[in-house]
Scaffold this active site. Structure first.
Site, PDB file in Angstrom:
ATOM      1  N   HIS A 182       1.025  -1.240   0.527  1.00 40.70           N
ATOM      2  CA  HIS A 182      -0.138   0.281  -0.180  1.00 40.70           C
ATOM      3  C   HIS A 182       0.612   1.396  -0.088  1.00 40.70           C
ATOM      4  O   HIS A 182       0.847   2.840  -1.032  1.00 40.70           O
ATOM      5  CB  HIS A 182      -1.007  -0.081   1.133  1.00 40.70           C
ATOM      6  CG  HIS A 182      -1.650  -1.243   1.667  1.00 40.70           C
ATOM      7  ND1 HIS A 182      -3.095  -1.954   0.812  1.00 40.70           N
ATOM      8  CD2 HIS A 182      -1.708  -2.194   2.932  1.00 40.70           C
ATOM      9  CE1 HIS A 182      -3.157  -2.211   0.968  1.00 40.70           C
ATOM     10  NE2 HIS A 182      -2.775  -2.803   2.123  1.00 40.70           N
TER      11      HIS A 182
HETATM   12  O1  RIB Z   1      -4.905  -0.082   4.906  1.00 41.02           O
HETATM   13  C1  RIB Z   1      -3.431  -0.157   4.613  1.00 41.02           C
HETATM   14  C2  RIB Z   1      -3.085   1.163   5.313  1.00 41.02           C
HETATM   15  O2  RIB Z   1      -2.944   0.971   6.639  1.00 41.02           O
HETATM   16  C3  RIB Z   1      -1.456   1.509   5.111  1.00 41.02           C
HETATM   17  O3  RIB Z   1      -0.912   2.274   5.836  1.00 41.02           O
HETATM   18  C4  RIB Z   1      -0.991   0.311   6.701  1.00 41.02           C
HETATM   19  O4  RIB Z   1       0.362   0.147   6.461  1.00 41.02           O
HETATM   20  C5  RIB Z   1      -1.567   0.111   7.599  1.00 41.02           C
HETATM   21  O5  RIB Z   1      -1.690   1.830   8.292  1.00 41.02           O
END
Ligand code: RIB
Ligand code: CA
Length: 317
Positions: free
Chosen positions: A246
């Site tokens: 992500h």
């Molecule tokens: O949903 C994904 C996000 O939530 C990313 O930033 C991961 O590190 C968590 O913080």
């Protein structure tokens, strides 16, 4: 992307706020390895794991890269309620059990104050904020001095989804962790690029992709990055084939925007207290009549992304 192409992009002054977190670690290393980014400050928020752990992890990641960037602790809880990261993805230590040497101690400051201090010294439109955790620190910095928003060129956030959530059926983790903070940022009138779950699902880390990056040689950061990527469990939501990187997508937007196809969209955050709390209502088709206030990445050049990631990790110590 060649070095010449990389140098062709004007260098951006960036403040990065994070909750390391395995994908946060990869995002930090990508930022530290990219000449397009002048990383001025790393601020840390609770989220994936508790603040004490996320701060230690951020310091360790910056330290392993031998980078001279201040790391500053921020909020240990959201504007309302509490953080509820449960270690399923990132492990109780926040880095999937991969132990890094301790980094330098964080600066004795508070994230929101450090962000405001840098923004006051920035020319109009001179600074870019990247938020890859719950948006609490960024909202605290800007909510009480909204005129500082004029110093911002862009806010890039990893968060939200137009489809299914990953924390609740309705909501993505960062948005669900502090919906009020996200709502404040979306209402500032600053250009926001929102990197959602639907987008990051393309940046799927598979064993083959980890092996390809590990084969690039590289130093301690590349090896640790591969160990971390290899240790994160595959996503059930994405068919168990791998896990989405992500946060690195948010940094890649600044480094290699040619890998992204985007569209304008309007986004509203559900700040209620029902089952849809933290839901981002993403209008990609202008159905709501609301003016688009977000640039929404939709399609990623996946091969280009992982090639970029490997090349940049291989530049680190
Ligand atoms: O949903 C994904 C996000 O939530 C990313 O930033 C991961 O590190 C968590 O913080
Ligand atoms: Ca994160």
């Amino acid at each position: 992307m060649s070095g010449a192409q990389a140098r062709a992009l004007p260098r951006r002054q960036v403040i990065l706020d994070c909750d390391p977190g395995t994908d946060d670690a990869l995002a930090l290393w990508l930022a530290l390895a990219s000449p397009e980014i002048d990383l001025r400050l790393v601020t840390v928020v609770g989220g994936n794991v508790g603040l004490e752990r996320t701060v230690a992890n951020a310091a360790a990641v910056v330290g392993l890269a031998r980078a001279v960037v201040p790391v500053v602790a921020g909020a240990g809880r959201p504007l309302r309620g509490h953080f509820a990261g449960d270690g399923r993805v990132h492990g109780d230590d926040g880095l999937a059990g991969v132990a890094l040497p301790p980094g330098p101690p964080p600066m004795p400051a508070v994230a929101a104050d450090a962000i405001r201090t840098l923004l006051r010294a920035s020319p109009p439109g001179g600074m870019t904020l990247v938020g890859i955790g719950p948006a609490t620190n960024l909202a605290l910095a800007l909510a009480t001095e909204p005129e500082l928003a004029g110093r911002l060129r862009e806010i890039v956030l990893m968060g939200g989804a137009w489809g299914e959530g990953n924390w609740t059926p309705s909501a993505e983790f960062n948005a669900a962790s502090d919906p009020e903070a996200l709502d404040i940022l979306l209402g500032l009138g600053v250009p926001v690029t929102l990197v959602t779950l639907d987008f990051t699902a393309q940046a799927l880390v598979t064993p083959e992709r980890v092996d390809a990056i590990r084969g690039l040689g590289g130093g301690a950061c590349l090896r640790a990055a591969c160990d971390i990527m290899a240790a994160v469990p595959p996503s059930r939501r994405l068919g168990g084939l791998g896990h989405p990187l992500h946060d690195a997508c948010a940094v890649a937007w600044l480094v290699a925007p040619h890998l992204f196809q985007t569209r304008p969209a309007s986004v509203q955050v559900d700040c209620g207290h029902g089952p849809a709390r933290g839901r981002t209502h993403v209008d990609r088709w202008g159905r709501s009549g609301a003016l688009p206030q977000v640039t929404l990445p939709e399609t990623l050049d996946v091969a280009g992304f992982f090639t970029l990631l490997g090349q940049r990790l291989a530049r680190l110590p």
